[in-house]
Scaffold this motif. Sequence first.
Motif, PDB file in Angstrom:
ATOM      1  N   VAL B  39       0.247   4.190   1.841  1.00 46.05           N
ATOM      2  CA  VAL B  39       0.982   3.344   0.867  1.00 46.05           C
ATOM      3  C   VAL B  39       0.671   1.896   1.252  1.00 46.05           C
ATOM      4  CG1 VAL B  39       3.450   2.818   0.161  1.00 46.05           C
ATOM      5  CG2 VAL B  39       2.710   5.081   0.606  1.00 46.05           C
ATOM      6  N   LEU B  42      -2.664   0.754  -0.067  1.00 45.80           N
ATOM      7  CA  LEU B  42      -2.457   0.509  -1.562  1.00 45.80           C
ATOM      8  C   LEU B  42      -1.756  -0.783  -1.751  1.00 45.80           C
ATOM      9  CD1 LEU B  42      -3.570   2.869  -3.498  1.00 45.80           C
ATOM     10  CD2 LEU B  42      -1.409   3.285  -3.958  1.00 45.80           C
ATOM     11  N   GLY B  43      -0.824  -1.116  -1.165  1.00 42.75           N
ATOM     12  CA  GLY B  43      -0.092  -2.129  -1.380  1.00 42.75           C
ATOM     13  C   GLY B  43      -1.104  -3.630  -1.168  1.00 42.75           C
ATOM     14  N   LEU B  45      -4.377  -3.551  -1.133  1.00 40.45           N
ATOM     15  CA  LEU B  45      -5.508  -3.541  -2.232  1.00 40.45           C
ATOM     16  C   LEU B  45      -4.867  -3.991  -3.498  1.00 40.45           C
ATOM     17  CD1 LEU B  45      -7.585  -0.476  -1.366  1.00 40.45           C
ATOM     18  CD2 LEU B  45      -8.217  -2.654  -0.877  1.00 40.45           C
ATOM     19  N   SER B  46      -3.667  -3.680  -3.713  1.00 44.94           N
ATOM     20  CA  SER B  46      -3.161  -4.150  -5.054  1.00 44.94           C
ATOM     21  C   SER B  46      -3.206  -5.558  -5.181  1.00 44.94           C
ATOM     22  CB  SER B  46      -1.834  -3.451  -5.310  1.00 44.94           C
ATOM     23  OG  SER B  46      -0.727  -4.357  -4.529  1.00 44.94           O
ATOM     24  N   ARG B  48      -1.471  -8.457  -5.488  1.00 37.59           N
ATOM     25  CA  ARG B  48      -0.476  -9.607  -5.657  1.00 37.59           C
ATOM     26  C   ARG B  48       0.714  -8.649  -6.042  1.00 37.59           C
ATOM     27  NH1 ARG B  48      -3.826  -9.466 -10.486  1.00 37.59           N
ATOM     28  NH2 ARG B  48      -2.591  -9.093 -12.152  1.00 37.59           N
ATOM     29  N   PRO B  50       5.364  -8.068  -5.015  1.00 42.46           N
ATOM     30  CA  PRO B  50       6.027  -8.011  -3.957  1.00 42.46           C
ATOM     31  C   PRO B  50       5.319  -6.982  -2.801  1.00 42.46           C
ATOM     32  CG  PRO B  50       7.389  -7.779  -6.033  1.00 42.46           C
ATOM     33  CD  PRO B  50       5.827  -7.808  -6.473  1.00 42.46           C
ATOM     34  N   GLY B  51       5.093  -5.893  -3.619  1.00 46.38           N
ATOM     35  CA  GLY B  51       4.335  -4.672  -2.821  1.00 46.38           C
ATOM     36  C   GLY B  51       3.282  -5.232  -1.944  1.00 46.38           C
ATOM     37  N   VAL B  54       4.867  -7.476   0.911  1.00 41.92           N
ATOM     38  CA  VAL B  54       5.568  -6.608   2.167  1.00 41.92           C
ATOM     39  C   VAL B  54       4.531  -6.088   2.841  1.00 41.92           C
ATOM     40  CG1 VAL B  54       7.155  -4.852   2.426  1.00 41.92           C
ATOM     41  CG2 VAL B  54       7.761  -6.433   0.765  1.00 41.92           C
ATOM     42  N   PHE B  57       2.508  -8.063   5.248  1.00 42.74           N
ATOM     43  CA  PHE B  57       3.356  -8.700   6.522  1.00 42.74           C
ATOM     44  C   PHE B  57       3.615  -7.247   7.317  1.00 42.74           C
ATOM     45  CE2 PHE B  57       7.424  -9.044   8.416  1.00 42.74           C
ATOM     46  CZ  PHE B  57       7.331 -10.066   9.332  1.00 42.74           C
ATOM     47  N   ILE B 112     -12.811   0.870   2.696  1.00 41.77           N
ATOM     48  CA  ILE B 112     -12.895   0.530   1.362  1.00 41.77           C
ATOM     49  C   ILE B 112     -13.578  -0.527   1.061  1.00 41.77           C
ATOM     50  CG2 ILE B 112     -11.708   0.594  -0.804  1.00 41.77           C
ATOM     51  CD1 ILE B 112      -9.694   2.412   0.304  1.00 41.77           C
ATOM     52  N   LEU B 113     -13.298  -1.710   1.386  1.00 45.68           N
ATOM     53  CA  LEU B 113     -13.940  -3.074   1.108  1.00 45.68           C
ATOM     54  C   LEU B 113     -15.129  -3.275   1.607  1.00 45.68           C
ATOM     55  CD1 LEU B 113     -10.739  -5.484   1.171  1.00 45.68           C
ATOM     56  CD2 LEU B 113     -11.794  -4.335  -0.825  1.00 45.68           C
ATOM     57  N   THR B 115     -17.527  -1.395   1.015  1.00 50.25           N
ATOM     58  CA  THR B 115     -18.392  -0.699  -0.134  1.00 50.25           C
ATOM     59  C   THR B 115     -19.480  -1.793  -0.507  1.00 50.25           C
ATOM     60  OG1 THR B 115     -16.687   0.800  -0.864  1.00 50.25           O
ATOM     61  CG2 THR B 115     -18.567   0.581  -2.298  1.00 50.25           C
ATOM     62  N   TRP B 134     -13.874   5.958  -7.606  1.00 44.57           N
ATOM     63  CA  TRP B 134     -13.183   6.160  -6.393  1.00 44.57           C
ATOM     64  C   TRP B 134     -13.535   7.311  -5.770  1.00 44.57           C
ATOM     65  CZ3 TRP B 134     -10.810   2.585  -3.830  1.00 44.57           C
ATOM     66  CH2 TRP B 134     -10.043   1.621  -4.573  1.00 44.57           C
ATOM     67  N   VAL B 138     -17.017   5.398  -4.171  1.00 49.01           N
ATOM     68  CA  VAL B 138     -16.412   4.584  -3.156  1.00 49.01           C
ATOM     69  C   VAL B 138     -15.994   5.310  -1.900  1.00 49.01           C
ATOM     70  CG1 VAL B 138     -14.485   3.238  -2.617  1.00 49.01           C
ATOM     71  CG2 VAL B 138     -15.452   2.887  -4.798  1.00 49.01           C
TER      72      VAL B 138
ATOM     73  N   PHE C   4     -13.857  -5.386  -7.062  1.00 48.30           N
ATOM     74  CA  PHE C   4     -12.800  -4.579  -6.359  1.00 48.30           C
ATOM     75  C   PHE C   4     -11.520  -4.624  -7.315  1.00 48.30           C
ATOM     76  CE2 PHE C   4     -14.678  -2.324  -2.983  1.00 48.30           C
ATOM     77  CZ  PHE C   4     -14.123  -0.920  -2.988  1.00 48.30           C
ATOM     78  N   LEU C  20       4.919   0.308  -6.626  1.00 45.22           N
ATOM     79  CA  LEU C  20       5.146  -0.054  -5.190  1.00 45.22           C
ATOM     80  C   LEU C  20       6.550  -1.103  -5.148  1.00 45.22           C
ATOM     81  CD1 LEU C  20       1.562  -0.940  -3.925  1.00 45.22           C
ATOM     82  CD2 LEU C  20       2.817   0.550  -3.037  1.00 45.22           C
TER      83      LEU C  20
END
Lengths: 248, 221, 261
Positions: B39, B42-43, B45-46, B48, B50-51, B54, B57, B112-113, B115, B134, B138, C4, C20
């Motif tokens: 999780v 994923l956050g 990698l996403s 931008r 709030p996820g 957080v 951090f 992952i990065l 790659t 994926w 990857v 990516f 999320l």
Amino acid sequence: MSAGATKQAVRCTDVVKRYGTFVALDRVSTEIGTGEVVCVIGPSGSGKSTLLRTMNGLEAIDAGTVNVLGHTLPGPRRELETIRRRVGMVFQNFNLFGHMTVRENLVLAPMTARGLGRAEADEAAQKLLTRVGIGEQIDKYPAQLSGGQQQRVAIARALAMEPEIMLFDEPTSALDPEMVNEVLDVMRDLARGGMTMVVVTHEMGFAREVGDRILFMAEGQLLVDAAPATFFTAPEDERQKAFLSKVL
Amino acid sequence: MTFDLNALEANYPLLLQGLLVTLRIVFYAILFGALGSVVLCLGKLSGRGPGYRVAVFVIDFFRTIPEVVLIFWVYSCLPLLFGLRMSAEISGIVALSLFVAANVAEILRAGILSTEKGQLEAAFSLGLPASTIWRRVVLPPAVRRMMPNFVNFLTELLKASSLLSTIGVAEIVYQATVLGNETFAYLEFLTAVAVLFFMLIFPLSLYVRRAETRHFKRTSR
Amino acid sequence: MGLFGELIEASGGRWIRGGLTAGLAGLIALALINLNWKIVGGLDFAVLWQYRGTLAEGLVMTLVLTAAAAACGIFFGTILAVLTQVPLAPARWFAIGYVELFRNTPILVQVLWIHFALPLVSGINTSAIVSGVIAIVLQASAYFGEIVRGGIRAVPAGYGEASDALGIPVYTRWRRVILPPAFRVMIPPFVNMTISFFKASAILTVLQVGELMTVSTRIANAIFKPIEILTLAALIYFLFGYAISQSTHWLERSLARREGR
């Protein structure tokens, strides 16, 4: 324009690409007809690879439009995906999937993006590899092949999607000299078969012999668009002359 | 002072019991931590939202504070704040899970990065669907690249689990100190524990060393 | 947006972010519902102000321990690393055995061993602080030694061969030819390792050596305000650790600039 060019396959209109303050493409406009073989040449850093990469959306552009086979970029993701399925690309460093065999490299896209069955995709892969002259290497891994063979696999992999346009990004620049011709031969065959091709290259002999048109770029601008005969024998632009005097 | 094997012989079942507790805690910490790490990764990698903020951090925070502080905080603050009753072992599992989640998330992300750009370019220009990229392009090489880092982190986790003795979890170091206090055979028990840890961790370190040398050779060719 | 970024968007980046955010909101709601508000209402961070001197002393102790670990670690680690390269088998075995022993056992076990078991062997009782410092320095030597060894291996073999060819004496060869370029690639791992020992210093709380964690637990027990104290301690550790980690980026940038990259 060559006789085969009935309608346009690619049209770039005032394409601008910047990296920070550096202008990689400076309002480039050009058209590429169906069946045409267009060679893009110029000094390194002139933006020729960047131009090529805008034609399948690997490089997002900052202004202008690129129309490929009737689909326009920038545009919705669906348009981009359609373009990529219909346009094949070959890279300087082959970019084969090193953890897959040659066969898996060739069947992956047809099976997942075109919905082919395993048997069909396998058969097509075998045929394509025979066509590029390495039919017997199908179960090897890329690392077991020579550079020239790897690049031919990469061409076959792109062809497996039955593309209508093929983009070549300096396909022979990373090869040892003795392997350049085996790759150029495959490209010659493709051109003869009527494939629409855009080729960024340093191989002046190939450009002259196979190209229908030569595009000359420098500092992000498209400076010359001419038939090979005039381009190599009667250069007009100063930078073109300087470039030719170095490479010929 | 001689090395008194009798003390060990008489009490080794307790040490082994402690070892089992250590392994059990490490197992659960990996289980829950792995879920959390996916999780968090994923956050991050996403890119931008709030996820993302957080996740960034949380990863930084739990990777930067000392494990002892984390363990004490979870043990003495969490139950108070939420009015929970948590055994020391559960507290330990919670704390180590957080430790695992943050660190493994970073290993996943880095793998992952890393790659190669060309692989993605090829995948995109072939028109492969994202799920295929994926699954086939990857992740398989990324997971192989991550293996030494995972195993290396496992050695860190095993070592960190010893810190749970400070909150009274009956793992192996705790058993050794308790036995030491009772019999004064500190030398024997602490040495035995050191040897046990060494036997657990050294093979893993050897694997990491091998894998890294292999990688070093491959990239320098 | 890099490739990516594009892959994330193509994989439903909006949905991932939405999921999320929703999960996060749920988690926060769950936490708020289950929080013991009486405890939260009674939190008194202001009370910590009167312990600022004690906490600062603890922090200084932590930083001193960290500095000692880094400085001694680099010094002894370099000696160990050079020993692993010398053509004298017993020296090599000692260095390798030492590094493996300390890298493959928990520092807590080493601390306890040195404080409780070693005196039984040596007959010399060491105070908590001495035991703590010995333990952290011994461990740091092993870890830093491993970094130095990696750095030495990254120096092209040609440097050593050229020194041989030029007849450069052994001492000069190490001091002037091999170690300087090795140290350059070692700076980022050195900083990371320093952070590790900044964190590891908190483990010495088991011996009550008076660093930040010891001080914090003492205060917590004295006034029974564990939440306030431990949260503050965690934040202090985070801020200082984060500052040290950021210094890597700064160091790398300034090194890169100096080498004209």
